[in-house]
Design an enzyme around this catalytic site. Structure first.
Site, short mmCIF file in Angstrom:
data_model
loop_
_atom_site.label_atom_id
_atom_site.label_comp_id
_atom_site.label_asym_id
_atom_site.label_seq_id
_atom_site.Cartn_x
_atom_site.Cartn_y
_atom_site.Cartn_z
CE LYS A 143 69.39 21.69 23.22
NZ LYS A 143 70.05 22.96 23.44
CB SER A 175 67.63 25.72 28.81
OG SER A 175 67.47 24.48 28.22
CG HIS A 176 68.99 22.29 31.42
ND1 HIS A 176 69.48 23.02 30.36
CD2 HIS A 176 70.03 22.09 32.24
CE1 HIS A 176 70.75 23.23 30.53
NE2 HIS A 176 71.13 22.68 31.68
CB SER A 202 73.26 18.04 26.27
OG SER A 202 73.21 18.78 25.07
NE ARG A 247 70.76 29.16 29.50
CZ ARG A 247 70.67 27.93 29.03
NH1 ARG A 247 70.96 26.91 29.80
NH2 ARG A 247 70.26 27.72 27.79
CB THR A 300 76.66 26.86 26.08
OG1 THR A 300 77.78 26.57 26.91
CG2 THR A 300 76.59 25.85 24.96
CE LYS A 322 68.37 30.63 22.52
NZ LYS A 322 68.53 29.31 21.90
CG ASP A 368 64.64 26.04 26.17
OD1 ASP A 368 64.88 24.94 26.68
OD2 ASP A 368 65.43 26.61 25.38
CD GLU A 377 74.52 20.56 21.49
OE1 GLU A 377 75.66 20.91 21.81
OE2 GLU A 377 73.50 21.18 21.82
CB THR A 396 79.37 22.06 23.49
OG1 THR A 396 80.03 20.81 23.61
CG2 THR A 396 78.10 22.07 24.31
C1 VG1 Z 1 74.65 22.50 27.73
C2 VG1 Z 1 74.81 21.29 26.84
C3 VG1 Z 1 74.88 21.71 25.39
C4 VG1 Z 1 73.64 22.53 25.03
C5 VG1 Z 1 73.51 23.70 25.98
C6 VG1 Z 1 72.25 24.49 25.76
O1 VG1 Z 1 75.76 23.36 27.59
O2 VG1 Z 1 75.95 20.56 27.21
O3 VG1 Z 1 75.00 20.58 24.58
O4 VG1 Z 1 73.73 23.02 23.72
O5 VG1 Z 1 73.49 23.22 27.34
O6 VG1 Z 1 71.12 23.68 25.84
P1 VG1 Z 1 76.97 23.37 28.65
O7 VG1 Z 1 77.87 24.47 28.20
O8 VG1 Z 1 76.36 23.59 29.99
O9 VG1 Z 1 77.59 22.01 28.57
V1 VG1 Z 1 69.72 24.29 26.49
O10 VG1 Z 1 68.51 23.16 26.28
O11 VG1 Z 1 70.23 24.55 28.03
O12 VG1 Z 1 69.48 25.73 25.75
CO CO Z 2 66.72 23.91 26.45
#
Ligand code: VG1
Ligand code: CO
Length: 544
Positions: A377, A113-114, A366, A22, A18, A126, A280, A364, A345
């Site tokens: 975002k 990210s998270h 999320s 990773r 997405t 990325k 991030d 989103e 997404t």
């Molecule tokens: C998740 C979220 C999605 C978001 C993506 C990247 O993806 O659901 O809405 O854009 O993370 O966000 P997935 O495929 O795991 O549902 V971030 O802040 O991790 O760059």
């Molecule tokens: Co992030």
């Protein structure tokens, strides 16, 4: 300095998800793993000779080492200049802002990210294109194809560079500028929001807030913006020093992982406002005193109040949301007489709409919200947007949200995640849902009747590109929805995401706990998808 060509073997698993590639840190540390992917990025780009690249990351473990490698590879591949954040630090939104401000060719963001960090945690990479946004699918697909055949990469033999001191120097023929990580971003924020008014609010001695950076990248940005520029008391920003392992935490701003902040905002003598960001810096969670704002509602409320904010006072062109995000924003768009868009997404799908001037705000479920100011975002942007609204309206977060529900109705919303499910089991579940969904129309489940069932497919209105299999949707005649999809950001097993939404127009019924309001839909989801039976799990691991 000598440029070397190193022979390598392809890896088969370098498919971006997405948001970039990773993997566990240990995977990125395998010999040639990072280099192969970076060379695959460069090989899928055209015309970068002599051009400028932006480079930075969220400060997690392996960030510094990766930056040294990428600088030497960029030099050997013919980039003209790299702008790198001091200490290797650049938040995702700051990178996007810098790409746009300086009109660079693109940028590389190092982040998972998270996802947790540290030697046993995750790492990620990325590529963002010249509009400042994530590379679209056709570009990430080209990178993946290249990674499967790559047999060599180029790297300059050179000593490591000092990332900690601002300044300019050369690696081979390539210029490197170590830039202030915060300044450009903070200036952009100042150009969008009414800082004078926000300053009055946060220094009036009555309003109290707490901004938790979760030991991730937003620390320096938050200290600078809230405490220095806006004058909020020292200590407003907590966990504001980025750590390689995020202090052992999970830098995901939700009710589960940002628990310290949640305890403060739901505790005795709670402050008026609380916010947290992710690893991030592109996600945000907004809290009022003993009050949680769902991200889907947040998008709708920012849109409904955009006129109060200088950067958006001339109105919005349109609002875009990802498919699983609640339809609350659509109601605002309808009220404003502007377009609303439903995309798959991932932020990369908003890029074309923003570039074409069709959408101004995007969001989103999320915990991601943003606008046309950049192409990612933006967590702190959302916090400032809320503060600007609070400063103008002089009401509490709770008052603003409940008034919004009274006007537009409330979209009860929740996401249930089933993490680390065996991949085969998860794939089976989705495959059988894909088969069942189209046949559900007209079926009754308790008080609900199915209006449609499909696997979401998106045709980009600007370039016509088609993205299929973006999540199974089951919509009911009253507008309620259940959505199922598999995560594209995890690094272990599969994560099944179940998204639930119902609509309540009656203000007298708008103060239920969402899990209670959605209880029947939760049961229906299990009945249709056989989640418990097929995953072997009797409940979700995370509920947001
Ligand atoms: C998740 C979220 C999605 C978001 C993506 C990247 O993806 O659901 O809405 O854009 O993370 O966000 P997935 O495929 O795991 O549902 V971030 O802040 O991790 O760059
Ligand atoms: Co992030």
């Amino acid at each position: 300095m000598v440029s070397k060509t190193i022979q390598t073997q392809p890896f088969t698993d370098q498919k971006p998800g997405t948001s970039g590639l990773r993997k566990k840190v240990s995977v990125f540390q395998k010999p040639h793993y990072l280099e192969n992917f970076v060379q695959s990025i460069f090989d899928s780009l055209q015309g970068y000779q002599g051009q400028t690249l932006v480079l930075g990351g969220d400060g997690r473990y392996y960030n510094r080492q990766a930056i040294q490698t990428i600088l030497k590879m960029a030099a050997a591949n013919g980039f003209g200049r790299v702008l790198v954040g001091q200490g290797g630090i650049l938040s995702t939104p700051a990178t996007s802002a810098i790409i746009r401000k300086y009109g660079t060719f693109g940028g590389i963001i190092l982040s998972a990210s998270h996802n947790p960090g540290g030697p046993d945690g995750d790492f990620g990479i990325k590529y963002n294109i010249d509009n400042g946004g994530p590379a679209p699918e056709k570009v990430t697909e080209a990178m993946y194809q290249r990674s499967k055949e790559i047999d060599s990469y180029k790297i300059l033999e050179a000593p490591d560079v000092n990332l900690d001191t601002l300044g300019k120097f050369n690696i081979g023929d390539m210029a490197v500028e170590v830039i202030d990580s915060v300044a450009d971003y903070a200036e952009l924020m100042q150009s969008l929001f009414d800082f004078d008014r926000i300053r009055e609010l946060v220094t009036n001695g009555q309003f109290r807030m707490c901004i938790d950076s979760l030991h991730a990248v937003t620390g320096p940005y938050a200290h600078n913006i809230f405490e220095e520029r806006l004058g909020a008391p020292q200590g407003t920003v907590t966990n504001g020093t980025p750590l390689e392992d995020f202090g052992g935490g999970h830098p995901d701003p939700n009710l589960v992982y940002a628990h310290d902040l949640v305890e403060i905002l739901f505790g005795e003598n709670a402050p008026d406002f609380g916010a947290a960001s992710d690893g991030d810096g592109d996600r945000n969670m907004i809290l009022g005193r003993r009050f949680f704002v769902t991200p889907s509602d947040s998008l709708a409320i920012l849109a409904a109040n955009a006129k109060l904010v200088p950067g958006y006072s001339s109105g919005l062109a349109g609002i875009a949301r990802s498919m699983p995000t609640s339809q609350a924003a659509d109601r605002v768009a309808k009220h404003l007489g502007i377009e609303s868009y439903e995309t798959p997404t991932g932020w990369k799908f908003f890029g074309n709409l923003l570039d074409a001037g069709r959408a101004t705000l995007c969001g989103e479920e999320s915990f991601g919200t943003g606008s046309n100011h950049i192409r990612e975002k933006d967590g702190l942007w959302a916090v400032l947007f809320w503060l600007n609204i609070l400063a103008v309206r002089q009401q509490s977060v709770e008052q603003i949200v409940t008034e919004h529900w009274q006007t537009y109705g409330r979209n009860y919303y929740s996401r249930h995640d089933y993490e680390e499910v065996d991949s085969d089991r998860a794939n089976n579940l989705i495959t059988s849902l894909r088969a069942i969904a189209p046949n559900l129309k007209g079926k009754r489940y308790g008080s609900y009747e199915v209006e449609y069932g499909d696997d979401f497919s998106y045709t980009d209105p600007i370039d016509g590109s088609i993205s299929q299999k973006q999540g199974v949707r089951i919509g009911f005649t009253d507008g309620s929805r259940i959505v199922f999809r598999l995560s594209g950001t995890g690094t272990q097993g599969a994560t099944l995401r179940l998204y639930l939404e119902s609509y309540e127009p009656d203000p007298a019924k708008q103060n239920l706990d969402p899990q209670q309001a959605l209880a029947e839909l939760i049961t229906i989801a299990d009945e249709i998808a056989q989640i418990r039976a097929l995953t072997g799990m009797d409940k979700p691991t995370v509920i947001t």
